[in-house]
Scaffold this active site. Structure first.
Site, PDB file in Angstrom:
ATOM      1  N   ASP A   1      46.388  52.176  50.425  1.00  0.00           N
ATOM      2  CA  ASP A   1      46.734  51.435  49.209  1.00  0.00           C
ATOM      3  C   ASP A   1      47.176  52.474  48.178  1.00  0.00           C
ATOM      4  O   ASP A   1      46.366  53.250  47.672  1.00  0.00           O
ATOM      5  CB  ASP A   1      45.520  50.632  48.732  1.00  0.00           C
ATOM      6  CG  ASP A   1      45.841  49.767  47.514  1.00  0.00           C
ATOM      7  OD1 ASP A   1      46.677  50.194  46.690  1.00  0.00           O
ATOM      8  OD2 ASP A   1      45.238  48.693  47.380  1.00  0.00           O
TER       9      ASP A   1
ATOM     10  N   ARG B   1      60.488  31.225  52.475  1.00  0.00           N
ATOM     11  CA  ARG B   1      59.253  31.805  53.044  1.00  0.00           C
ATOM     12  C   ARG B   1      59.591  32.831  54.129  1.00  0.00           C
ATOM     13  O   ARG B   1      58.817  33.743  54.411  1.00  0.00           O
ATOM     14  CB  ARG B   1      58.307  30.720  53.575  1.00  0.00           C
ATOM     15  CG  ARG B   1      57.010  31.300  54.175  1.00  0.00           C
ATOM     16  CD  ARG B   1      55.851  30.308  54.188  1.00  0.00           C
ATOM     17  NE  ARG B   1      56.221  28.996  54.636  1.00  0.00           N
ATOM     18  CZ  ARG B   1      56.441  28.636  55.906  1.00  0.00           C
ATOM     19  NH1 ARG B   1      56.295  29.522  56.879  1.00  0.00           N
ATOM     20  NH2 ARG B   1      56.781  27.409  56.206  1.00  0.00           N
TER      21      ARG B   1
ATOM     22  N   TYR C   1      39.163  48.296  45.631  1.00  0.00           N
ATOM     23  CA  TYR C   1      39.291  47.272  44.600  1.00  0.00           C
ATOM     24  C   TYR C   1      38.353  46.106  44.976  1.00  0.00           C
ATOM     25  O   TYR C   1      38.214  45.767  46.156  1.00  0.00           O
ATOM     26  CB  TYR C   1      40.755  46.821  44.497  1.00  0.00           C
ATOM     27  CG  TYR C   1      40.915  45.549  43.724  1.00  0.00           C
ATOM     28  CD1 TYR C   1      40.455  45.463  42.409  1.00  0.00           C
ATOM     29  CD2 TYR C   1      41.479  44.420  44.302  1.00  0.00           C
ATOM     30  CE1 TYR C   1      40.572  44.283  41.698  1.00  0.00           C
ATOM     31  CE2 TYR C   1      41.608  43.241  43.593  1.00  0.00           C
ATOM     32  CZ  TYR C   1      41.138  43.181  42.288  1.00  0.00           C
ATOM     33  OH  TYR C   1      41.237  42.004  41.594  1.00  0.00           O
TER      34      TYR C   1
ATOM     35  N   LYS D   1      51.035  46.131  39.231  1.00  0.00           N
ATOM     36  CA  LYS D   1      50.683  47.291  38.429  1.00  0.00           C
ATOM     37  C   LYS D   1      51.938  48.112  38.111  1.00  0.00           C
ATOM     38  O   LYS D   1      52.857  47.597  37.509  1.00  0.00           O
ATOM     39  CB  LYS D   1      49.607  48.096  39.168  1.00  0.00           C
ATOM     40  CG  LYS D   1      48.431  47.214  39.672  1.00  0.00           C
ATOM     41  CD  LYS D   1      47.662  46.627  38.540  1.00  0.00           C
ATOM     42  CE  LYS D   1      46.666  45.529  38.837  1.00  0.00           C
ATOM     43  NZ  LYS D   1      46.375  45.057  40.117  1.00  0.00           N
TER      44      LYS D   1
HETATM   45  N1  LCS Z   1      44.762  47.109  45.380  1.00  0.00           N
HETATM   46  C1  LCS Z   1      44.365  47.749  44.276  1.00  0.00           C
HETATM   47  C2  LCS Z   1      44.112  49.227  44.323  1.00  0.00           C
HETATM   48  C3  LCS Z   1      44.166  47.038  43.095  1.00  0.00           C
HETATM   49  O1  LCS Z   1      43.770  47.715  42.007  1.00  0.00           O
HETATM   50  C4  LCS Z   1      44.388  45.642  43.083  1.00  0.00           C
HETATM   51  C5  LCS Z   1      44.167  44.832  41.853  1.00  0.00           C
HETATM   52  C6  LCS Z   1      44.814  45.018  44.265  1.00  0.00           C
HETATM   53  C7  LCS Z   1      44.999  45.784  45.391  1.00  0.00           C
HETATM   54  C8  LCS Z   1      45.084  43.546  44.307  1.00  0.00           C
HETATM   55  O2  LCS Z   1      46.281  43.277  43.644  1.00  0.00           O
HETATM   56  P1  LCS Z   1      46.626  41.878  42.917  1.00  0.00           P
HETATM   57  O3  LCS Z   1      46.392  40.798  43.928  1.00  0.00           O
HETATM   58  O4  LCS Z   1      45.743  41.745  41.739  1.00  0.00           O
HETATM   59  O5  LCS Z   1      48.079  42.052  42.595  1.00  0.00           O
HETATM   60  N2  LCS Z   1      43.452  45.507  40.865  1.00  0.00           N
HETATM   61  C9  LCS Z   1      43.060  45.019  39.706  1.00  0.00           C
HETATM   62  C10 LCS Z   1      42.291  45.767  38.782  1.00  0.00           C
HETATM   63  O6  LCS Z   1      41.842  46.891  38.960  1.00  0.00           O
HETATM   64  N3  LCS Z   1      42.138  45.059  37.698  1.00  0.00           N
HETATM   65  O7  LCS Z   1      42.681  43.801  37.814  1.00  0.00           O
HETATM   66  C11 LCS Z   1      43.298  43.683  39.120  1.00  0.00           C
END
Ligand code: LCS
Length: 398
Positions: free
Chosen positions: A185, A58, A111, A210
Site C-alpha cells: 500500500d 463496470r 489502516y 489521498k
Molecule cells: N490504505 C491506507 C494506507 C489508508 O490510509 C486508507 C484510508 C485506505 C487504504 C482506504 O482508503 P479509502 O477507502 O478511505 O479511500 N485512510 C484514511 C485515514 O487515515 N483517514 O481517513 C481514511
C-alpha cells in the site's frame, strides 16, 4: 508519448484520449453507464474479447482506463486500474489474489479498515491471516506457511510511520513462496517518493482519495501490477466480487489531481520536514516520528527507498495528560480536526479513537499506537503558518 519521459511529463500526458474532429485539451467526462454496439455481432465480439472496445462502465470506461494507464506509468508497472475507494482497491486485489484455504501474511500496522477487513472479513471466508511486525525479517520468515499466497504491508505505516524494507521482504517472499504476491500500500508515499515494483513488489495499492487526488473532494482507490494480474483484478475481483467501480466524474477529478502530483507532494514533504524539526525542538513534545528526521529508528532505510522527500505525515506525542492533549487539538485554528490525509489543508486526528478505532486494545498495543499519539497530515499552506498555529497551542502546555 516517449517511454523515457520524466515523471512530470508522464503525470500530465499519459493516457491522452484522441477524439478526432474535436481535440479537447482536457479529457471529457464519459458519464455513461453503457456503450452502443453497431450490430449484435460487434456486441458479441466485444464480450468474447475478440474485439477491442467499451461495453459497460463496470467493465471499463475511458476516464477510468486513462488514470489506470497513468498510475502504471508512474509506478513502473505494466498495468493499472481504479476502484471506488481505497478499500475497494484493497478488497478487489485481495479477493483476486486469495481463495479459501490460502494464508495471508501482513504487517501488524495497517489502516484501521484494512485491519478489520483482514481480521474479520477474509477470515470469515476461510482465509488464514497472520499479522506480524514486518520490520522483523526473522518473524516474517517464521510465520511463512506452505499455503502463504500474499504478503501485505504499508510503508510508511498508517499511523505510526514504521518503515518496512520493500526489497528485503520481496526477496524473502519470492524465495520462500514463488507463487505468492507481494502487495504494498503506497498511499503515504505516492510513486513520486517510492516505487515498490522497482524494489521487487508485485502489486501497488493506493487510496487515491489521498495524494493522487490531493484536493479532499473524491473517494477513490487504485492498483498497479503485471498486465496479467490487473486484468484478473478487473475481470474477476472488480467485475464479479466487489463491483467497487469508480464513477467517470471521480476518475476525471483524479486525472486532474495527478497532473500536479509531483509539485504538491514536494511541498507536502518540504513543509512536513520543517514542522517535524519544529516539533522535535519544542519542550512540550515528548516524541516525534517522521522518516526524514535523523531520530527516526529507520532513517537510513528511508534514505534508501524513499526519494525526493519523506512524505507529508507526522505523528507525535505531547508531555501532558490526555485532557490537555485534547484541548491542544481542539484549540488549533489553522490545523483542522479531520481524518483523511494528503489534502491541501493540514489535518490532525487521534488514531486510537478515530482511524484505528477498529483495533482491539491488544492490537493497538502490538502496533505501538498509543493513547497519546496524534497524527498530522501536513497541507500545502505556508509552513510558517502551520508552525505558528502549533506553537501557540504547545506554548500553553505547562
Ligand atoms: N490504505 C491506507 C494506507 C489508508 O490510509 C486508507 C484510508 C485506505 C487504504 C482506504 O482508503 P479509502 O477507502 O478511505 O479511500 N485512510 C484514511 C485515514 O487515515 N483517514 O481517513 C481514511
Amino acid at each position: 508519448m516517449d517511454k523515457n519521459s520524466g515523471f512530470a511529463t508522464k503525470q500530465i500526458h499519459v493516457g491522452k484520449i484522441e477524439i478526432p474532429g474535436i481535440s479537447p485539451l482536457a479529457t471529457p467526462i464519459f458519464q455513461t453507464s453503457t456503450f452502443e454496439f453497431a450490430t449484435t455481432a460487434e456486441g458479441a465480439a466485444r464480450f468474447a474479447g475478440e474485439e477491442q472496445g467499451y461495453i459497460y462502465t463496470r467493465l471499463g470506461n475511458p476516464n477510468i482506463a486513462k488514470i489506470g494507464a497513468k498510475l502504471a506509468a508512474l509506478e513502473h508497472a505494466e498495468a493499472g486500474m481504479a476502484m471506488a475507494s481505497g478499500m475497494g482497491a484493497v478488497t478487489t486485489v485481495m479477493w483476486t489474489a486469495l481463495k479459501a484455504g490460502d494464508h495471508l501474511l501482513a504487517d501488524d500496522t495497517l489502516y484501521g479498515c484494512t485491519f478489520s477487513y483482514f481480521t474479520h472479513g477474509l477470515t470469515r471466508c476461510g482465509i488464514d491471516v497472520t499479522l506480524v511486525n514486518f520490520e522483523d525479517l526473522e518473524a516474517v520468515k517464521a510465520a511463512i506457511r506452505p499455503n502463504t499466497k500474499a504478503f501485505y504491508f504499508e510503508t510508511p505505516t498508517n499511523p505510526s510511520l514504521k518503515l518496512i524494507d520493500i526489497e528485503a521482504i520481496s526477496k524473502l517472499a519470492h524465495e520462500s513462496c514463488p507463487d505468492a504476491k507481494v502487495i504494498v500500500d503506497n498511499t503515504f508515499s505516492t510513486p513520486y517518493i517510492q516505487t515498490p515494483i522497482d524494489l521487487g513488489a508485485d502489486v501497488v495499492i493506493h487510496s487515491a482519495t489521498k495524494y493522487l487526488n490531493g484536493h479532499g473532494d473524491v473517494i477513490a482507490g487504485m492498483a498497479a501490477g503485471s498486465q496479467e494480474f490487473i486484468t484478473e483484478c478487473n475481470m474477476f475481483g472488480l467485475k464479479d466480487m466487489t463491483g467497487a467501480v469508480l464513477g467517470p466524474f471521480e476518475a476525471y477529478l483524479i486525472d486532474r489531481g495527478m497532473k500536479t502530483l509531483d509539485i504538491r507532494v514536494q511541498k507536502h514533504c518540504d513543509n512536513a520536514m520543517k514542522v517535524a524539526r519544529f516539533l522535535e525542538g519544542h519542550p512540550a513534545v515528548e516524541k516525534v516520528l517522521y522518516p526524514g528526521l535523523e531520530s527516526h529508528p529507520r532513517h537510513e532505510l528511508a534514505k534508501k527507498q524513499m526519494h525526493n522527500g519523506f512524505g507529508g505525515i507526522i505523528t507525535f506525542e505531547l508531555k501532558c495528560s490526555r485532557e490537555e492533549s485534547a484541548a491542544f487539538v481542539n484549540d488549533l485554528k489553522l490545523c483542522t480536526i479531520a481524518v483523511s490525509l494528503g489534502d491541501a489543508e493540514t489535518l490532525i486526528e487521534h488514531p486510537a479513537t478515530m482511524t484505528h478505532s477498529t483495533y482491539t486494545p491488544e492490537a493497538l498495543a502490538q502496533a505501538g499506537i498509543g493513547e497519546s499519539m496524534l497524527r498530522l497530515s501536513i497541507g500545502l499552506e505556508d509552513a510558517e503558518d502551520i508552525i505558528a498555529d502549533l506553537k501557540e497551542g504547545l506554548d500553553r502546555i505547562k
